[in-house]
Design a protein around this motif. Structure first.
Motif, PDB file in Angstrom:
ATOM      1  N   GLY A  36       0.822  -1.200   0.000  1.00  0.00           N
ATOM      2  CA  GLY A  36       0.000   0.000   0.000  1.00  0.00           C
ATOM      3  C   GLY A  36       0.856   1.249   0.000  1.00  0.00           C
ATOM      4  N   SER A  37       0.210   2.376  -0.223  1.00  0.00           N
ATOM      5  CA  SER A  37       0.881   3.678  -0.191  1.00  0.00           C
ATOM      6  C   SER A  37       0.159   4.572   0.806  1.00  0.00           C
ATOM      7  CB  SER A  37       0.870   4.323  -1.582  1.00  0.00           C
ATOM      8  OG  SER A  37       1.652   3.579  -2.491  1.00  0.00           O
ATOM      9  N   THR A  38       0.921   5.185   1.685  1.00  0.00           N
ATOM     10  CA  THR A  38       0.361   6.035   2.736  1.00  0.00           C
ATOM     11  C   THR A  38       0.908   7.455   2.594  1.00  0.00           C
ATOM     12  OG1 THR A  38       2.138   5.732   4.364  1.00  0.00           O
ATOM     13  CG2 THR A  38       0.422   4.025   4.266  1.00  0.00           C
ATOM     14  N   PRO A  39       0.272   8.424   3.255  1.00  0.00           N
ATOM     15  CA  PRO A  39       0.853   9.768   3.293  1.00  0.00           C
ATOM     16  C   PRO A  39       2.223   9.755   3.967  1.00  0.00           C
ATOM     17  CG  PRO A  39      -1.441   9.799   4.030  1.00  0.00           C
ATOM     18  CD  PRO A  39      -1.027   8.360   3.945  1.00  0.00           C
ATOM     19  N   GLY A  40       2.917  10.874   3.858  1.00  0.00           N
ATOM     20  CA  GLY A  40       4.232  10.997   4.491  1.00  0.00           C
ATOM     21  C   GLY A  40       4.254  12.123   5.494  1.00  0.00           C
ATOM     22  N   ASP A  41       3.230  12.192   6.360  1.00  0.00           N
ATOM     23  CA  ASP A  41       3.145  13.291   7.324  1.00  0.00           C
ATOM     24  C   ASP A  41       4.080  13.065   8.508  1.00  0.00           C
ATOM     25  OD1 ASP A  41       1.867  11.444   8.959  1.00  0.00           O
ATOM     26  OD2 ASP A  41      -0.137  12.167   8.477  1.00  0.00           O
ATOM     27  N   GLU A  42       4.059  14.002   9.438  1.00  0.00           N
ATOM     28  CA  GLU A  42       5.017  13.967  10.541  1.00  0.00           C
ATOM     29  C   GLU A  42       4.851  12.747  11.440  1.00  0.00           C
ATOM     30  OE1 GLU A  42       7.653  15.928  10.727  1.00  0.00           O
ATOM     31  OE2 GLU A  42       6.915  16.714   8.833  1.00  0.00           O
ATOM     32  N   LEU A  43       3.610  12.323  11.647  1.00  0.00           N
ATOM     33  CA  LEU A  43       3.377  11.180  12.528  1.00  0.00           C
ATOM     34  C   LEU A  43       4.018   9.916  11.969  1.00  0.00           C
ATOM     35  CD1 LEU A  43       2.132   9.825  14.971  1.00  0.00           C
ATOM     36  CD2 LEU A  43      -0.043   9.664  13.717  1.00  0.00           C
ATOM     37  N   VAL A  44       3.802   9.654  10.698  1.00  0.00           N
ATOM     38  CA  VAL A  44       4.369   8.431  10.125  1.00  0.00           C
ATOM     39  C   VAL A  44       5.881   8.559   9.939  1.00  0.00           C
ATOM     40  CG1 VAL A  44       4.116   8.967   7.661  1.00  0.00           C
ATOM     41  CG2 VAL A  44       3.872   6.616   8.447  1.00  0.00           C
ATOM     42  N   THR A 137      -2.863   4.970  15.558  1.00  0.00           N
ATOM     43  CA  THR A 137      -2.024   5.828  16.394  1.00  0.00           C
ATOM     44  C   THR A 137      -1.670   5.071  17.667  1.00  0.00           C
ATOM     45  OG1 THR A 137      -3.859   6.798  17.640  1.00  0.00           O
ATOM     46  CG2 THR A 137      -3.297   7.821  15.523  1.00  0.00           C
ATOM     47  N   SER A 138      -0.821   5.655  18.472  1.00  0.00           N
ATOM     48  CA  SER A 138      -0.449   5.016  19.743  1.00  0.00           C
ATOM     49  C   SER A 138      -1.640   4.926  20.688  1.00  0.00           C
ATOM     50  CB  SER A 138       0.696   5.788  20.404  1.00  0.00           C
ATOM     51  OG  SER A 138       0.331   7.140  20.616  1.00  0.00           O
ATOM     52  N   GLN A 139      -2.692   5.725  20.443  1.00  0.00           N
ATOM     53  CA  GLN A 139      -3.920   5.665  21.240  1.00  0.00           C
ATOM     54  C   GLN A 139      -4.948   4.706  20.635  1.00  0.00           C
ATOM     55  OE1 GLN A 139      -2.653   8.842  20.236  1.00  0.00           O
ATOM     56  NE2 GLN A 139      -1.441   8.813  22.136  1.00  0.00           N
TER      57      GLN A 139
END
Length: 301
Positions: A36-44, A137-139
């Motif tokens: 798959g392809s995911t965004p590249g934002d700060e969290l990831v 997420t971690s939550q």
């Protein structure tokens, strides 16, 4: 006689060894390969220990989950090539190896915990069914993508599966308007809805879905869809309603989108307030590919 007894014992021992090996092989789970392809934002970026200054539009994943609870993750990332599926020339590649465990939570039947010395934090992935997984997420909240990519991973070689093993957790029943964006594969949507007349060369559909509610009752009313098919924008309107239940999940919340130019409604499984999954007319989750998933993400207001 002693020779015959010894021969019998050796034959019996060999039979037991072969039987054990056969049973062990049949009880071993085969590896799972997710793409798959995911965004590249700060969290990831933080999750994958990618430098924060790196310019990333999207990340392409190839994740192998082995039967011995080890994993190999190959990622490619960088800036996207306009009007194409790949990256510009400065594409980066990384391989991460580690181990994983599986747990159960109130909302998810199976959550995969990926650990590695190369990762700054654990990667958490919820299993929707045997073919579709989604990053958390971690939550333990579903990660929300954008108009280009989602955080869904798809089984590289899908197997027949109707299961939806995630519980719907909708809490927002009073927003007067909900807006979702995303990009999905094209041909599978065209097979579900031949009236869309997608061409053989179509490989993606851009979506914007707007759902409206009544200002007094908050019940679903009208909706509009803007999608780009064959590089041509299309605007259609209709109505929507909320229904419940699939063959394997009687409490699943489904958004049923009814528009005049489609013979069959568009069905979307609502995991939570932020993430919707396309399901087919038989209410089976649709499986994406290495480029796009059948997922819509709530647009930030």
């Amino acid at each position: 006689m002693a020779t015959l007894i010894k021969l019998f014992r050796n034959t019996l021992l060999l039979f037991c060894i072969c039987l054990y090996a056969f049973c062990s092989a049949t009880n071993t789970k085969p590896e799972i390969v997710l793409i798959g392809s995911t965004p590249g934002d700060e969290l990831v970026k933080t999750m994958l220990a990618i430098p924060s200054e790196a310019k990333i539009d999207f990340i392409r994943w190839n994740l192998i989950l082995n039967e011995n609870n080890s994993f190999i993750l190959d990622i490619n990332y960088g800036e996207s090539q306009p009007n194409a599926l790949g990256f510009k020339g400065d594409e980066k590649k990384t391989t991460i190896k580690g181990t994983f465990s599986v747990s159960e939570s109130s909302n998810y039947k199976e959550v995969y915990h990926l650990k590695s010395a190369d990762l700054s934090i654990k990667i958490l992935i919820a299993k929707l069914n045997e073919n579709i997984f989604h990053l958390l997420t971690s939550q333990h909240q579903m990660m929300v993508g954008n108009g280009g990519w989602s955080y869904t991973l798809n089984r590289k070689e899908p197997i027949p599966n109707e299961e939806i093993s995630i519980t719907s957790t909708i809490t927002d029943y009073k927003s007067l308007q909900l807006v979702y964006d995303g990009r999905t594969p094209c041909q599978e949507i065209g097979n579900e809805h031949p009236e869309m007349k997608v061409t053989p060369s179509c490989f993606k559909i851009k979506w914007r879905l707007i759902l409206n509610r009544d200002a007094v009752t908050y019940k679903p009313t009208t909706c509009s869809i803007r999608n780009i098919v064959n590089n041509q924008p299309r605007d259609i309107s209709g109505k929507w309603e909320i229904i419940k239940g699939t063959k394997t999940n009687p409490n699943a919340i489904i958004y049923k989108i009814i528009v005049s130019n489609l013979a069959e409604p568009i069905l979307l499984f609502a995991v939570d307030d932020n993430v919707l999954f396309f399901i087919d007319k038989d209410k089976k989750p649709m499986v994406g590919n290495k480029d796009f998933s059948f997922t819509l993400n709530k647009k930030s207001q």
